[in-house]
Design an enzyme around this catalytic site. Sequence first.
Site, PDB file in Angstrom:
ATOM      1  N   THR A  91     124.820 145.090  73.511  1.00 27.29           N
ATOM      2  CA  THR A  91     123.841 144.699  72.494  1.00 27.29           C
ATOM      3  C   THR A  91     124.333 143.511  71.671  1.00 27.29           C
ATOM      4  OG1 THR A  91     124.744 146.379  71.002  1.00 27.29           O
ATOM      5  CG2 THR A  91     122.846 147.001  72.329  1.00 27.29           C
TER       6      THR A  91
ATOM      7  N   ALA B 174     127.438 123.247  62.382  1.00 25.06           N
ATOM      8  CA  ALA B 174     128.748 123.208  63.039  1.00 25.06           C
ATOM      9  C   ALA B 174     129.264 121.777  63.201  1.00 25.06           C
ATOM     10  CB  ALA B 174     128.670 123.876  64.407  1.00 25.06           C
TER      11      ALA B 174
ATOM     12  N   LYS C 227     137.774 145.768  66.692  1.00 23.63           N
ATOM     13  CA  LYS C 227     138.661 146.218  65.606  1.00 23.63           C
ATOM     14  C   LYS C 227     139.841 147.044  66.122  1.00 23.63           C
ATOM     15  CE  LYS C 227     135.054 148.185  65.032  1.00 23.63           C
ATOM     16  NZ  LYS C 227     133.839 148.471  65.836  1.00 23.63           N
TER      17      LYS C 227
ATOM     18  N   LYS D  43     139.479 149.516  60.669  1.00 23.88           N
ATOM     19  CA  LYS D  43     138.972 148.463  59.795  1.00 23.88           C
ATOM     20  C   LYS D  43     139.796 148.367  58.514  1.00 23.88           C
ATOM     21  CE  LYS D  43     134.310 149.277  61.571  1.00 23.88           C
ATOM     22  NZ  LYS D  43     132.995 149.902  61.281  1.00 23.88           N
TER      23      LYS D  43
END
EC number: 1.1.1.3
Length: 451
Positions: free
Chosen positions: A24, A44, A117, A217
């Site tokens: 996803t 950018a 993570k 985290k």
Amino acid sequence: MVETTQAASPAKQPLRIALAGLGTVGVGVIKLIEANAGLIARRAGRPIMITAVSARSRGRDRGIDLASYAWEDDMTALAARPDVDVVVELVGGSDGPALVLARNAIAQGKALITANKAMIAHHGMALAQAAEQKGVAIRFEAAVAGGIPVIKGLREGAAANRVERIFGILNGTCNYILSTMEDTGRDFAEVLAEAQAKGYAEADPTFDIEGIDAAHKLSILSAIAFGAKIDFASVDTQGISRILAADIAQADALGYCIRLIGTAEADAGPDGTPGLFQRVAPHLVPVDNLLAHVDGPTNAVVVEGNFSGRLLFQGAGAGDGPTASAVVADIIDIARGMDTGFEADMAFSIPVDGLEAMAPAPSGHRIGRSYIRFLVADRPGVLAEITAAMRDAGVSIESLIQKGQATQGGAVLVAIVTHEVAEAAVTEALRLLDGSPSLVAQPLVMQILGN
């Protein structure tokens, strides 16, 4: 009058991206880059172009056209492609192909962006050091709190501050479960099944509901905030699977809600030795605290700086759109950095060699109020036994609640809220009760979050 002309700046070469992982989030990254291509290029300073992709299954229908991108069956080969400047790793897992790809990308002189993570919590120090030595960037904004720019906030917005404490809600799955239990009165297992059906929880939800995801985290945030080497193994971690609907109801009656809270702060032990305290555990949160109003699959992180004061970062902690937004923000930062020469800035705000190996701070001397829930046999003398243990351990009781009706397997719920006391005293009281035939389950202790 002399007329002058200014030559147009030469067009800058696109920043070429290889993307590993087309779940996803990976699909969300492609959709975002395609939908906002012009805006992203202006911000950018150059076009962003995906040149190659890889995933476990080539034939799966992902709802997007991948025909214009080169495909690599072996995702670890993306790093060696000459038409790639930046490797984006969205595969997941602390080891395996994700780690091989990350190492290969850095070794090939490619910048690395990841939302992983677990990999950063376990291998972030080594990867960051390798990136520094190679002179390339490593970015991982999407690894913590989805679309919330909390890492950027710590690395840049709060860079001049001594951070005194970080705390907050770091896992949307747990927050959805707890706030739904609060709203509906249903028990944990039923709400977990609903969260899985809605896609908020994995088929195997262990990492989420046992606090491991939040601990990953928290350890990353601690490194940035306190200039410490990541020490995931030292995070005191407790999940939410033992929380009952009765606990939610008791907390509400006392003016609290229950939230899974991650906390990190520099903390000297009783002997004055400096250390780093890190804990993920369910807490009772006062209803007037800002975290009490964070519902559903939302994250919120509070950073307390010595000059900035309290900063709040809140928003969607997961999902394809928010997480893809964080990934592309990292891509834009790298594209800008290549113009300024700062593309290889430090992943953890200071060089890895400058990060301190902070000892785990003990928790026994920490002072606070606790909620202690017992499931006990419905017979005379049980309350006297519990209160005697509290007295002998030096724990003063602020309130005691006993439900008159059996709640689970014939057991009766007894809940105690303590006055402020050292955590070691509560531990001692429970040690005195250990093995008592009056207790039909292990007691549950939750700290009460201070303001």
